[in-house]
Write a protein that holds these residues in place. Structure first.
Motif, mmCIF file in Angstrom:
data_model
loop_
_atom_site.group_PDB
_atom_site.id
_atom_site.type_symbol
_atom_site.label_atom_id
_atom_site.label_comp_id
_atom_site.label_asym_id
_atom_site.label_seq_id
_atom_site.Cartn_x
_atom_site.Cartn_y
_atom_site.Cartn_z
ATOM 1 N N ASP A 131 71.714 107.716 37.151
ATOM 2 C CA ASP A 131 70.568 107.227 36.039
ATOM 3 C C ASP A 131 69.575 106.654 36.980
ATOM 4 O OD1 ASP A 131 71.851 107.500 33.996
ATOM 5 O OD2 ASP A 131 73.174 105.456 34.418
ATOM 6 N N GLY A 132 68.346 106.506 37.014
ATOM 7 C CA GLY A 132 66.825 106.218 36.966
ATOM 8 C C GLY A 132 67.151 104.807 37.625
ATOM 9 N N VAL A 133 66.601 103.966 38.613
ATOM 10 C CA VAL A 133 66.494 102.849 38.840
ATOM 11 C C VAL A 133 64.781 102.076 38.701
ATOM 12 C CG1 VAL A 133 68.084 103.309 40.487
ATOM 13 C CG2 VAL A 133 65.813 103.641 41.133
ATOM 14 N N VAL A 134 64.478 100.784 38.572
ATOM 15 C CA VAL A 134 63.670 100.251 38.559
ATOM 16 C C VAL A 134 63.920 99.039 39.277
ATOM 17 C CG1 VAL A 134 61.671 98.792 37.045
ATOM 18 C CG2 VAL A 134 63.341 101.809 36.075
ATOM 19 N N ASP A 186 59.306 82.855 35.818
ATOM 20 C CA ASP A 186 60.484 82.537 34.236
ATOM 21 C C ASP A 186 60.412 84.881 34.045
ATOM 22 O OD1 ASP A 186 59.439 80.006 34.714
ATOM 23 O OD2 ASP A 186 58.415 79.502 33.774
ATOM 24 N N LEU A 187 59.368 84.909 33.671
ATOM 25 C CA LEU A 187 58.992 86.631 33.811
ATOM 26 C C LEU A 187 60.491 87.865 34.545
ATOM 27 C CD1 LEU A 187 58.710 88.204 31.024
ATOM 28 C CD2 LEU A 187 56.827 88.846 32.676
ATOM 29 N N LEU A 188 60.106 87.591 35.245
ATOM 30 C CA LEU A 188 60.885 88.176 36.082
ATOM 31 C C LEU A 188 62.303 87.374 36.825
ATOM 32 C CD1 LEU A 188 60.694 90.150 38.803
ATOM 33 C CD2 LEU A 188 61.243 88.090 39.959
ATOM 34 N N GLY A 189 62.791 85.932 36.009
ATOM 35 C CA GLY A 189 64.151 85.956 36.071
ATOM 36 C C GLY A 189 64.955 86.111 34.894
ATOM 37 N N SER A 231 65.482 90.063 34.790
ATOM 38 C CA SER A 231 66.300 89.823 35.989
ATOM 39 C C SER A 231 67.950 89.775 34.967
ATOM 40 C CB SER A 231 66.560 88.972 36.642
ATOM 41 O OG SER A 231 67.600 89.278 38.314
ATOM 42 N N ASP A 232 68.004 88.730 34.234
ATOM 43 C CA ASP A 232 68.797 88.144 33.177
ATOM 44 C C ASP A 232 69.217 89.589 32.509
ATOM 45 O OD1 ASP A 232 69.561 86.581 34.996
ATOM 46 O OD2 ASP A 232 68.431 84.852 33.562
ATOM 47 N N GLU A 233 68.688 89.356 31.700
ATOM 48 C CA GLU A 233 68.634 90.555 30.613
ATOM 49 C C GLU A 233 68.767 92.587 31.325
ATOM 50 O OE1 GLU A 233 65.198 92.186 27.421
ATOM 51 O OE2 GLU A 233 64.712 90.460 28.320
ATOM 52 N N PHE A 234 67.979 92.439 32.002
ATOM 53 C CA PHE A 234 68.616 93.844 32.255
ATOM 54 C C PHE A 234 69.763 93.977 33.608
ATOM 55 C CE2 PHE A 234 64.372 94.356 30.349
ATOM 56 C CZ PHE A 234 64.794 95.987 29.414
ATOM 57 N N GLU A 235 70.765 92.590 33.538
ATOM 58 C CA GLU A 235 71.459 93.363 34.640
ATOM 59 C C GLU A 235 72.699 94.103 34.548
ATOM 60 O OE1 GLU A 235 75.012 89.803 36.758
ATOM 61 O OE2 GLU A 235 73.535 89.946 34.944
ATOM 62 N N ALA A 246 53.895 92.324 27.735
ATOM 63 C CA ALA A 246 54.227 93.996 27.488
ATOM 64 C C ALA A 246 53.970 95.156 28.828
ATOM 65 C CB ALA A 246 52.824 93.617 26.451
ATOM 66 N N LYS A 247 53.294 95.040 28.992
ATOM 67 C CA LYS A 247 53.289 95.603 30.102
ATOM 68 C C LYS A 247 54.839 95.727 31.277
ATOM 69 C CE LYS A 247 49.753 97.819 32.830
ATOM 70 N NZ LYS A 247 48.401 98.208 33.743
ATOM 71 N N MET A 248 55.683 94.871 31.640
ATOM 72 C CA MET A 248 56.248 94.365 32.180
ATOM 73 C C MET A 248 57.508 95.866 31.670
ATOM 74 S SD MET A 248 57.936 93.066 35.266
ATOM 75 C CE MET A 248 57.712 91.898 35.361
ATOM 76 N N TYR A 249 57.636 95.074 30.503
ATOM 77 C CA TYR A 249 58.924 95.877 29.222
ATOM 78 C C TYR A 249 58.603 97.130 29.596
ATOM 79 C CZ TYR A 249 61.255 91.574 28.293
ATOM 80 O OH TYR A 249 62.181 90.260 28.407
#
Length: 247
Positions: free
Chosen positions: A29-32, A50-53, A56-60, A123-126
């Motif tokens: 699987d790819g890593v980000v 805040d976005l990084l946090g 991090s939680d959403e894609f744990e 938007a770009k982050m996701y």
């Protein structure tokens, strides 16, 4: 004579098959890996923090690894970011040289060591997370805790894949810390930072299997939750593999 002819023919056929056989490396699987360059002295950085946090939680547990590097070039404005290190500023400058940029800025996110954008751009982050998740990796990294004391963290690692021409680094982060900022652009604000890098070390030598010990810096409190990252990159600073372990 006929027997020798058949043996020779068989060996010739095997040689042809071998010559055209391609060794296929296993795919994982790819890593980000998201590396945010930020500062508590920068007024535009809290939204990126805040976005990084959130990411991090959403894609744990989904191979998305978020790290926050606090640079020191905002300290002159009046607030000395307690997590800032000149080494992290130099790290960002090294990326700028790779990308052939004339300047560095905050908040900036570098994705897998390959490209950068403004760290508060949701938007770009996701979009970038989705894009890089679809890219497979030839590496798989497993981590196991050995020992955790107030001074050191010891762990085992296993790397599946050809580690020739790769470099490995170990990154220790505080998962979350809240700070009341008294001066600077964020004066009188209470900021929450996530996955704050407090130590980063490149392994001078490493094999596909091994163990390593990380010294815990004094800035870590006894109540802090820690996370360790093992990152594999090539000579061009492109990140090719990663894994993490909570302590």
């Amino acid at each position: 004579m006929k027997r020798k002819y058949l043996i020779t023919l068989s060996l010739f056929a095997m040689l042809i098959v071998t010559s055209f056989t391609t060794i296929v490396e296993p795919k994982h699987d790819g890593v980000v890996v998201l590396e945010l360059f930020t500062s508590q002295g920068c007024s535009s950085c809290p939204s990126a923090d805040d976005l990084l946090g959130k990411v991090s939680d959403e894609f744990e547990n989904k191979n998305v690894f978020a790290l926050s590097y606090h640079v020191d070039y905002w300290n002159y404005i009046g607030w000395n970011d307690p997590f800032s290190q000149k080494e992290f500023t130099q790290k960002q400058r090294s990326y700028a040289q790779k990308f052939r940029d004339n300047q560095i800025y905050t908040p900036a996110v570098v994705v897998n060591g390959k490209e950068h954008f403004v760290g508060s751009n949701r938007a770009k982050m996701y979009a970038k997370i989705k894009s890089y998740q679809q890219k497979s990796s030839t590496y798989n990294i497993s981590l196991d805790a050995m020992e955790n004391t107030s001074e050191t963290i010891k762990f085992n690692y296993t790397i599946d894949g050809n580690i020739t021409a790769t470099n490995a680094r170990v990154v220790l982060v505080i998962k979350e810390r809240t700070t009341h900022v008294k001066r600077g652009e964020n004066a009188n604000r209470t900021l929450k930072n996530h996955n704050i890098v407090v130590a980063e070390t490149y392994l001078t030598t490493f094999e596909n299997k091994g163990n390593y010990a990380v010294n815990i810096p004094k800035i870590v409190n006894k109540n802090d939750e820690l996370r360790l990252f093992f990152i594999l990159e090539n000579d061009s600073k492109d990140i090719v593999g990663a894994s993490s372990l909570d302590f």
